[in-house]
Write a protein that holds these residues in place. Structure first.
Motif, PDB file in Angstrom:
ATOM      1  N   ARG A  32      13.262 -18.609 -15.174  1.00  0.00           N
ATOM      2  CA  ARG A  32      12.503 -17.391 -15.427  1.00  0.00           C
ATOM      3  C   ARG A  32      11.021 -17.697 -15.232  1.00  0.00           C
ATOM      4  NH1 ARG A  32      13.748 -16.608 -21.333  1.00  0.00           N
ATOM      5  NH2 ARG A  32      13.615 -18.879 -21.133  1.00  0.00           N
ATOM      6  N   ILE A  33      10.367 -16.901 -14.401  1.00  0.00           N
ATOM      7  CA  ILE A  33       8.982 -17.188 -14.026  1.00  0.00           C
ATOM      8  C   ILE A  33       8.077 -16.026 -14.432  1.00  0.00           C
ATOM      9  CG2 ILE A  33       7.408 -17.619 -12.109  1.00  0.00           C
ATOM     10  CD1 ILE A  33       9.725 -18.993 -10.672  1.00  0.00           C
ATOM     11  N   GLY A  34       7.068 -16.327 -15.223  1.00  0.00           N
ATOM     12  CA  GLY A  34       6.078 -15.331 -15.619  1.00  0.00           C
ATOM     13  C   GLY A  34       5.074 -15.113 -14.498  1.00  0.00           C
ATOM     14  N   VAL A  35       4.850 -13.853 -14.123  1.00  0.00           N
ATOM     15  CA  VAL A  35       3.889 -13.489 -13.075  1.00  0.00           C
ATOM     16  C   VAL A  35       3.013 -12.353 -13.596  1.00  0.00           C
ATOM     17  CG1 VAL A  35       5.424 -14.219 -11.207  1.00  0.00           C
ATOM     18  CG2 VAL A  35       5.494 -11.857 -12.004  1.00  0.00           C
ATOM     19  N   GLU A  36       1.830 -12.193 -12.992  1.00  0.00           N
ATOM     20  CA  GLU A  36       0.914 -11.165 -13.503  1.00  0.00           C
ATOM     21  C   GLU A  36       1.143  -9.799 -12.864  1.00  0.00           C
ATOM     22  OE1 GLU A  36      -3.854 -10.307 -14.200  1.00  0.00           O
ATOM     23  OE2 GLU A  36      -3.222 -11.946 -12.890  1.00  0.00           O
ATOM     24  N   GLY A  37       1.237  -9.760 -11.540  1.00  0.00           N
ATOM     25  CA  GLY A  37       1.456  -8.488 -10.865  1.00  0.00           C
ATOM     26  C   GLY A  37       0.239  -7.602 -10.748  1.00  0.00           C
ATOM     27  N   ALA A  59       6.900 -18.408  -5.384  1.00  0.00           N
ATOM     28  CA  ALA A  59       7.874 -18.576  -6.467  1.00  0.00           C
ATOM     29  C   ALA A  59       9.299 -18.572  -5.910  1.00  0.00           C
ATOM     30  CB  ALA A  59       7.704 -17.465  -7.503  1.00  0.00           C
ATOM     31  N   HIS A  60       9.610 -17.609  -5.053  1.00  0.00           N
ATOM     32  CA  HIS A  60      10.956 -17.538  -4.479  1.00  0.00           C
ATOM     33  C   HIS A  60      11.252 -18.755  -3.592  1.00  0.00           C
ATOM     34  CE1 HIS A  60      12.285 -13.718  -6.016  1.00  0.00           C
ATOM     35  NE2 HIS A  60      11.171 -13.119  -5.617  1.00  0.00           N
ATOM     36  N   ALA A  61      10.236 -19.192  -2.820  1.00  0.00           N
ATOM     37  CA  ALA A  61      10.433 -20.356  -1.944  1.00  0.00           C
ATOM     38  C   ALA A  61      10.704 -21.619  -2.755  1.00  0.00           C
ATOM     39  CB  ALA A  61       9.212 -20.550  -1.051  1.00  0.00           C
ATOM     40  N   ARG A  87       8.842 -18.697 -25.091  1.00  0.00           N
ATOM     41  CA  ARG A  87      10.074 -18.812 -24.299  1.00  0.00           C
ATOM     42  C   ARG A  87      10.525 -17.487 -23.687  1.00  0.00           C
ATOM     43  NH1 ARG A  87      12.507 -23.671 -24.525  1.00  0.00           N
ATOM     44  NH2 ARG A  87      11.613 -25.170 -25.989  1.00  0.00           N
ATOM     45  N   LYS A  88       9.578 -16.603 -23.397  1.00  0.00           N
ATOM     46  CA  LYS A  88       9.915 -15.390 -22.651  1.00  0.00           C
ATOM     47  C   LYS A  88      10.261 -15.738 -21.209  1.00  0.00           C
ATOM     48  CE  LYS A  88       7.503 -11.641 -23.005  1.00  0.00           C
ATOM     49  NZ  LYS A  88       6.348 -10.706 -23.045  1.00  0.00           N
ATOM     50  N   TYR A  89       9.753 -16.868 -20.730  1.00  0.00           N
ATOM     51  CA  TYR A  89      10.037 -17.388 -19.398  1.00  0.00           C
ATOM     52  C   TYR A  89       9.829 -18.886 -19.425  1.00  0.00           C
ATOM     53  CZ  TYR A  89       5.310 -15.462 -19.760  1.00  0.00           C
ATOM     54  OH  TYR A  89       4.075 -15.064 -20.226  1.00  0.00           O
ATOM     55  N   ASP A  90      10.205 -19.559 -18.345  1.00  0.00           N
ATOM     56  CA  ASP A  90      10.211 -21.029 -18.310  1.00  0.00           C
ATOM     57  C   ASP A  90       8.995 -21.629 -17.610  1.00  0.00           C
ATOM     58  OD1 ASP A  90      12.948 -21.060 -19.378  1.00  0.00           O
ATOM     59  OD2 ASP A  90      13.479 -20.235 -17.417  1.00  0.00           O
ATOM     60  N   ALA A  91       8.317 -20.813 -16.803  1.00  0.00           N
ATOM     61  CA  ALA A  91       7.173 -21.299 -16.032  1.00  0.00           C
ATOM     62  C   ALA A  91       6.267 -20.120 -15.719  1.00  0.00           C
ATOM     63  CB  ALA A  91       7.651 -21.955 -14.736  1.00  0.00           C
ATOM     64  N   ILE A  92       5.020 -20.426 -15.356  1.00  0.00           N
ATOM     65  CA  ILE A  92       4.062 -19.395 -14.944  1.00  0.00           C
ATOM     66  C   ILE A  92       3.616 -19.690 -13.523  1.00  0.00           C
ATOM     67  CG2 ILE A  92       1.773 -18.395 -15.325  1.00  0.00           C
ATOM     68  CD1 ILE A  92       2.076 -19.191 -18.298  1.00  0.00           C
ATOM     69  N   TYR A 214     -15.293 -26.335 -14.674  1.00  0.00           N
ATOM     70  CA  TYR A 214     -14.839 -24.976 -14.944  1.00  0.00           C
ATOM     71  C   TYR A 214     -13.581 -24.593 -14.163  1.00  0.00           C
ATOM     72  CZ  TYR A 214     -19.446 -24.243 -17.073  1.00  0.00           C
ATOM     73  OH  TYR A 214     -20.567 -24.335 -17.869  1.00  0.00           O
ATOM     74  N   PHE A 215     -13.515 -25.039 -12.927  1.00  0.00           N
ATOM     75  CA  PHE A 215     -12.490 -24.519 -12.016  1.00  0.00           C
ATOM     76  C   PHE A 215     -11.280 -25.438 -11.877  1.00  0.00           C
ATOM     77  CE2 PHE A 215     -16.564 -22.661 -10.796  1.00  0.00           C
ATOM     78  CZ  PHE A 215     -16.265 -21.327 -10.980  1.00  0.00           C
ATOM     79  N   GLY A 216     -11.342 -26.612 -12.494  1.00  0.00           N
ATOM     80  CA  GLY A 216     -10.177 -27.478 -12.543  1.00  0.00           C
ATOM     81  C   GLY A 216      -9.784 -28.060 -11.195  1.00  0.00           C
ATOM     82  N   GLU A 217      -8.473 -28.287 -11.039  1.00  0.00           N
ATOM     83  CA  GLU A 217      -7.938 -29.034  -9.905  1.00  0.00           C
ATOM     84  C   GLU A 217      -7.185 -28.151  -8.913  1.00  0.00           C
ATOM     85  OE1 GLU A 217      -5.420 -31.935 -11.832  1.00  0.00           O
ATOM     86  OE2 GLU A 217      -6.815 -31.983 -13.522  1.00  0.00           O
ATOM     87  N   GLY A 218      -7.344 -26.848  -9.024  1.00  0.00           N
ATOM     88  CA  GLY A 218      -6.571 -25.931  -8.204  1.00  0.00           C
ATOM     89  C   GLY A 218      -5.550 -25.194  -9.053  1.00  0.00           C
ATOM     90  N   ALA A 219      -4.834 -24.266  -8.437  1.00  0.00           N
ATOM     91  CA  ALA A 219      -3.825 -23.491  -9.151  1.00  0.00           C
ATOM     92  C   ALA A 219      -2.507 -24.256  -9.200  1.00  0.00           C
ATOM     93  CB  ALA A 219      -3.609 -22.145  -8.466  1.00  0.00           C
ATOM     94  N   GLY A 220      -1.931 -24.344 -10.382  1.00  0.00           N
ATOM     95  CA  GLY A 220      -0.649 -25.029 -10.550  1.00  0.00           C
ATOM     96  C   GLY A 220       0.341 -24.150 -11.292  1.00  0.00           C
ATOM     97  N   ILE A 221       1.520 -24.667 -11.495  1.00  0.00           N
ATOM     98  CA  ILE A 221       2.583 -23.948 -12.205  1.00  0.00           C
ATOM     99  C   ILE A 221       2.612 -24.456 -13.635  1.00  0.00           C
ATOM    100  CG2 ILE A 221       5.060 -23.490 -12.295  1.00  0.00           C
ATOM    101  CD1 ILE A 221       4.978 -24.093  -9.196  1.00  0.00           C
ATOM    102  N   ALA A 222       2.378 -23.560 -14.577  1.00  0.00           N
ATOM    103  CA  ALA A 222       2.337 -23.945 -15.986  1.00  0.00           C
ATOM    104  C   ALA A 222       3.753 -24.041 -16.555  1.00  0.00           C
ATOM    105  CB  ALA A 222       1.525 -22.940 -16.785  1.00  0.00           C
TER     106      ALA A 222
END
Length: 263
Positions: A32-37, A59-61, A87-92, A214-222
């Motif tokens: 289950r993947i949390g997304v913003e939309g 996410a699908h790939a 635990r509404k989802y397993d990853a973001i 501030y901007f960290g290391e890039g976008a990752g999957i939480a």
């Protein structure tokens, strides 16, 4: 009698064990993947109510590469980490930058893209990114983001700051003339605002910003901190779709250049 009860209990546990194991296997077959939309072109909802965008296709790939079923769960940004922890989802997968502050609460996969932030102004406004020009001006920024942290840390007192629940809300106020500047991810604003009818009278101003503070290391999957196997599986899947060309095909649908950043 006591021995009979003990034997019945043992048999009941033994009978239930295969069912529990089967349930565990079934759960592992779905992520289950949390997304913003609400962050085009990375994620948004189309006219048919379907989630679309770069993050959604990635996410699908990744699920396909991991041979698991994706279940997407839409979640407002402000509650997206609490939703993971509950635990509404397993990853973001929601363009969430990997920062030291967020690492205190969640773990992250390897990055799956990295793009800089910039300001946007109205064409002809004459606004520059310097103290004299910014005096009395208002900037819009999405609340609870790395861009919020940067503006609050570097421009508090130099700019009036207006906070928004979504990036789309900030775009609407910018187009309506209720704020003087926007600050957000440059790629998101280019595709989600500047290239739209509402954004045709606006432009980037000033430098690109990518300070890791501030901007960290890039976008990752939480991922929740204890879910090490899931984290590692996502990292391996990111590497795999980069190697087999799937990432590049998705990237080319949305952007004219590779947004992954330096290897």
């Amino acid at each position: 009698m006591k021995k009979i009860l003990q034997k019945l209990t043992t048999l009941a546990v033994a009978a239930a064990l295969p069912l529990a194991l089967a349930a565990g296997v079934q759960a592992a077959d779905k992520v289950r993947i949390g997304v913003e939309g609400a962050y085009p072109p990375f994620s948004s909802v189309d006219a048919d109510g379907k989630l679309v965008g770069f993050d959604i296709e990635i996410a699908h790939a990744l699920c396909e590469e991991m041979k698991v079923e994706c279940e997407l769960v839409a979640q407002d940004w402000d509650g997206i980490i609490p939703g993971l922890l509950a635990r509404k989802y397993d990853a973001i997968i929601a363009s969430m930058s990997i920062t030291e502050e967020r690492k205190k609460k969640v773990d992250f996969s390897a990055k799956y893209y990295n793009t800089p932030a910039r300001f946007v102004r109205k064409k002809g406004s004459g606004i520059e990114i310097d103290d004299a020009s910014l005096s009395g001006k208002t900037v819009g920024v999405q609340r609870g983001t790395i861009h919020d942290n940067f503006i609050s840390g570097e421009f508090d007192g130099k700019l009036d700051i207006k906070y928004y629940g979504t990036q789309d809300e900030a775009y609407l106020d910018m187009a309506a003339g209720r704020i003087d500047l926007l600050f957000a991810d440059s790629v998101a604003m280019d595709d989600g605002f500047l290239k739209t009818d509402s954004g045709k009278d606006f432009e980037f101003v000033g430098p690109s910003y990518s300070d890791p503070k501030y901007f960290g290391e890039g976008a990752g999957i939480a991922i929740r901190k204890q879910d090490n196997d899931l984290r590692d599986n996502f990292s391996a899947a990111i590497k795999a779709i980069r190697a087999n060309g799937v990432y590049q095909k998705i990237n080319e649908k949305y952007f004219p250049y590779d947004i992954y950043g330096a290897e």
